[in-house]
Motif scaffolding. Structure first.
Motif, PDB file in Angstrom:
ATOM      1  N   ASP A 402     -60.498  62.217  52.496  1.00 55.52           N
ATOM      2  CA  ASP A 402     -59.941  63.564  52.481  1.00 55.52           C
ATOM      3  C   ASP A 402     -59.172  63.812  51.183  1.00 55.52           C
ATOM      4  O   ASP A 402     -58.466  62.920  50.688  1.00 55.52           O
ATOM      5  N   PRO A 403     -59.264  65.019  50.631  1.00 58.16           N
ATOM      6  CA  PRO A 403     -58.509  65.344  49.408  1.00 58.16           C
ATOM      7  C   PRO A 403     -57.021  65.487  49.713  1.00 58.16           C
ATOM      8  O   PRO A 403     -56.618  65.671  50.872  1.00 58.16           O
ATOM      9  N   ILE A 404     -56.221  65.435  48.670  1.00 58.04           N
ATOM     10  CA  ILE A 404     -54.774  65.555  48.830  1.00 58.04           C
ATOM     11  C   ILE A 404     -54.286  66.843  48.167  1.00 58.04           C
ATOM     12  O   ILE A 404     -54.974  67.425  47.339  1.00 58.04           O
ATOM     13  N   LYS A 405     -53.092  67.246  48.550  1.00 54.63           N
ATOM     14  CA  LYS A 405     -52.504  68.491  48.032  1.00 54.63           C
ATOM     15  C   LYS A 405     -51.946  68.256  46.631  1.00 54.63           C
ATOM     16  O   LYS A 405     -51.926  67.129  46.122  1.00 54.63           O
ATOM     17  N   GLY A 406     -51.488  69.323  46.015  1.00 55.91           N
ATOM     18  CA  GLY A 406     -50.880  69.222  44.698  1.00 55.91           C
ATOM     19  C   GLY A 406     -49.544  68.509  44.746  1.00 55.91           C
ATOM     20  O   GLY A 406     -48.909  68.369  45.809  1.00 55.91           O
ATOM     21  N   ARG A 407     -49.070  68.082  43.577  1.00 57.30           N
ATOM     22  CA  ARG A 407     -47.846  67.292  43.514  1.00 57.30           C
ATOM     23  C   ARG A 407     -46.634  68.050  44.019  1.00 57.30           C
ATOM     24  O   ARG A 407     -45.710  67.464  44.594  1.00 57.30           O
ATOM     25  N   ALA A 408     -46.620  69.361  43.858  1.00 53.55           N
ATOM     26  CA  ALA A 408     -45.468  70.149  44.296  1.00 53.55           C
ATOM     27  C   ALA A 408     -45.309  70.161  45.807  1.00 53.55           C
ATOM     28  O   ALA A 408     -44.209  70.438  46.315  1.00 53.55           O
ATOM     29  N   MET A 409     -46.370  69.861  46.563  1.00 51.06           N
ATOM     30  CA  MET A 409     -46.324  69.913  48.020  1.00 51.06           C
ATOM     31  C   MET A 409     -46.219  68.530  48.651  1.00 51.06           C
ATOM     32  O   MET A 409     -46.291  68.405  49.874  1.00 51.06           O
ATOM     33  N   TRP A 410     -46.049  67.500  47.857  1.00 51.58           N
ATOM     34  CA  TRP A 410     -45.920  66.161  48.415  1.00 51.58           C
ATOM     35  C   TRP A 410     -44.567  65.992  49.102  1.00 51.58           C
ATOM     36  O   TRP A 410     -43.548  66.571  48.676  1.00 51.58           O
ATOM     37  N   LEU A 411     -44.551  65.179  50.139  1.00 56.25           N
ATOM     38  CA  LEU A 411     -43.290  64.804  50.777  1.00 56.25           C
ATOM     39  C   LEU A 411     -42.501  63.890  49.849  1.00 56.25           C
ATOM     40  O   LEU A 411     -43.070  63.035  49.171  1.00 56.25           O
ATOM     41  N   LYS A 412     -41.199  64.065  49.825  1.00 61.40           N
ATOM     42  CA  LYS A 412     -40.346  63.277  48.949  1.00 61.40           C
ATOM     43  C   LYS A 412     -39.935  61.983  49.638  1.00 61.40           C
ATOM     44  O   LYS A 412     -39.555  61.975  50.817  1.00 61.40           O
ATOM     45  N   SER A 413     -40.007  60.910  48.888  1.00 54.73           N
ATOM     46  CA  SER A 413     -39.624  59.602  49.419  1.00 54.73           C
ATOM     47  C   SER A 413     -38.111  59.519  49.573  1.00 54.73           C
ATOM     48  O   SER A 413     -37.345  60.045  48.743  1.00 54.73           O
ATOM     49  N   THR A 414     -37.675  58.863  50.638  1.00 53.31           N
ATOM     50  CA  THR A 414     -36.243  58.698  50.899  1.00 53.31           C
ATOM     51  C   THR A 414     -35.692  57.399  50.327  1.00 53.31           C
ATOM     52  O   THR A 414     -34.542  57.064  50.588  1.00 53.31           O
ATOM     53  N   CYS A 415     -36.495  56.688  49.561  1.00 54.14           N
ATOM     54  CA  CYS A 415     -36.025  55.429  48.977  1.00 54.14           C
ATOM     55  C   CYS A 415     -34.920  55.724  47.959  1.00 54.14           C
ATOM     56  O   CYS A 415     -35.079  56.604  47.094  1.00 54.14           O
TER      57      CYS A 415
END
Length: 503
Positions: A402-415
């Motif tokens: 499956d394709p992925i969304k653009g970088r602006a819509m990625w979930l942010k890591s909590t690390c």
């Protein structure tokens, strides 16, 4: 211009600037301007490492079953808010399921260096589908190619494919650095074989003619020990030095002959190198494209298997089979070719049926004899292993990436730690930007351009330069440090005295 064509030559940019703006600029200024434009188009390399965790989370959320493993450099100061990137392993869930459905226990391993400002190695593994096509499986980016990195990569791969120390797999490689001991420690029961094409590339350094290649291939495709020994003796008669090299090549030792033939393989198999070179550690998932099976292929077998089976069927008409009263048949044909076929074990003394899992010419002649005797033999394709069935091929490619969304819509890591690029040290000298092509690649390109002709010779242009300061070879005036000055002066002195004497 850079956005539409990232590989635009510097000279082309220089000419365009001169035509449009009527301004003359140096090639070095053009190079700096292109680097700035590329940075604006592609993004900063350092910032891309910062979003690597976000990319991995998006990849796992979009493709169910995807395995990602990220390692960082050990930091003695635990209070620091940054961690340096070390390794990453990625295996997409669809590829993992498709490989298991394909039923072929063979893996090809290879590596390639990374391009870009940060160093590293790309480790890849691929399989073979039912039509003998390349099936991508997993890849990893590591700091360097050694036993530690290969062992870590193989451990991650073993967890995904459920490989154990007693697993019966076949690994194929080009004997990369550290790979042999890593495989021997983790999977001592696997069959580790080497790519014959790479072996021939090493062999042709000294023995270049086509006769040596023919002798090598005859030895490699032999399926029985007597046949292998016969061709090795033929090579010994042709050239004893080449025979000794093939018996005892430079370490690591070469495994060749009938015991090196792959299980469930067709004819000879080339080591497929996947030169996946990422300029950063954040590739885009939509760039990955998988081969789709041809659902319109006629018959119940894959196209390649159908051709091989048809070739064996045509050759079987020259053979006759005799029944011995049990499940064994004596099959004889031209050139004193005589073998025994066991229909209970589905084997032949030529060993091709066991190795390929496709009925050989002797087995097909036996099946025809059984049909003439009134036995119920069924369709010929039923004697082919299910790994080559069209149904298996379609099932392997039924899982989609499956394709992925653009970088602006990625979930942010909590690390809490920010990821930084790996440590980098500039190496002395100018780094190579292009891979040196072999003679075969030069010949393929020449055939595409001209259609026929002899292979081009590898160019030696710019291999040895002459310094403008000291007049010595091996470096230029920019890197000259006075080395060989005496040789240059002597050369000039000798030339001057010679000219004076002649005058």
């Amino acid at each position: 211009m850079v956005e539409s064509n990232p590989t635009v030559p510097l000279r082309s940019i220089q000419e365009q600037v001169q035509k449009r703006l009527q301004v003359g600029v140096s090639i070095h200024k053009v190079q700096r301007a292109k680097a700035t434009a590329t940075k604006q188009v592609s993004g900063d390399y350092t910032k891309q490492y910062e979003v690597l965790r976000d990319y991995l989370m998006e990849l796992q959320a979009t493709n169910v079953g995807t395995t990602v493993k990220l390692e960082v450099v050990n930091e003695p100061n635990s209070t620091r808010e940054t961690r340096q990137f070390k390794r990453v392993y990625i295996c997409l869930g669809a590829l993992k399921k498709g490989f298991k459905a394909d039923l072929r226990d063979i893996l090809g391993l290879d590596s390639a260096f990374m391009k870009g400002p940060f160093p590293g190695q790309v480790l890849t593994t691929v399989g073979l589908d039912s039509n003998n096509g390349i099936y991508p499986l997993a890849y990893g980016i590591v700091e360097t190619e050694n036993m530690s990195s290969w062992k870590w990569f193989l451990e991650c791969l073993g967890d995904d494919l459920e490989l154990y120390s007693n697993s019966n797999f076949t690994f194929m490689s080009d004997r990369q650095k550290g790979l042999l001991p890593a495989v021997a420690q983790l999977y001592p029961q696997v069959e580790h074989r080497f790519c014959l094409r790479h072996i021939y590339e090493n062999m042709r350094i000294k023995w270049k003619t086509k006769e040596y290649k023919d002798h090598l291939w005859q030895c490699a495709i032999a399926t029985t020990v007597p046949e292998f020994e016969h061709y090795m003796n033929e090579l010994n008669k042709f050239d004893k030095d080449a025979f000794e090299w093939l018996k005892n090549p430079p370490p690591p030792p070469l495994t060749i002959g009938p015991e090196a033939t792959f299980q469930a393989e067709q004819d000879q198999i080339y080591c497929s190198t996947i030169y996946v070179r990422f300029s950063t550690a954040v590739p885009y998932g939509e760039d990955l494209q998988c081969e789709e099976s041809d659902v319109k292929a006629p018959g119940p077998l894959t196209p390649t298997t159908s051709k091989l089976l048809e070739r064996n069927r045509e050759a079987s008409v020259q053979y006759r089979a005799r029944w011995n009263g049990t499940a064994k048949y004596e099959v004889y044909g031209p050139w004193h070719d005589q073998h025994v076929v066991d229909m209970t074990n589905m084997s032949c003394t030529c060993r091709r049926w066991e190795l390929n899992r496709i009925p050989c010419r002797h087995a097909i002649a036996t099946i025809h004899e059984m049909a003439d005797s009134g036995d119920k033999v069924g369709e010929l394709y039923t004697y082919v292993n299910k790994v080559y069935w069209l149904q298996t091929w379609n099932e392997a490619y039924s899982y989609t990436v499956d394709p992925i969304k653009g970088r602006a819509m990625w979930l942010k890591s909590t690390c809490p730690f920010k990821l930084t690029p790996p440590p980098h040290h500039n190496q002395p000298g100018r780094p190579k930007t292009k891979r040196k092509r072999s003679v075969d690649e030069k010949y393929d390109k020449h055939m595409q351009n001209h259609g026929a002709g002899e292979p081009e010779k590898l160019t030696r242009k710019f291999v040895s330069v002459r310094c403008g300061k000291c007049n010595n070879r091996g470096h230029n005036s920019r890197t000259c440090k006075g080395q060989g000055g005496n040789a240059g002066s002597n050369e000039g002195g000798n030339a001057g005295s010679s000219q004076g004497g002649n005058a």
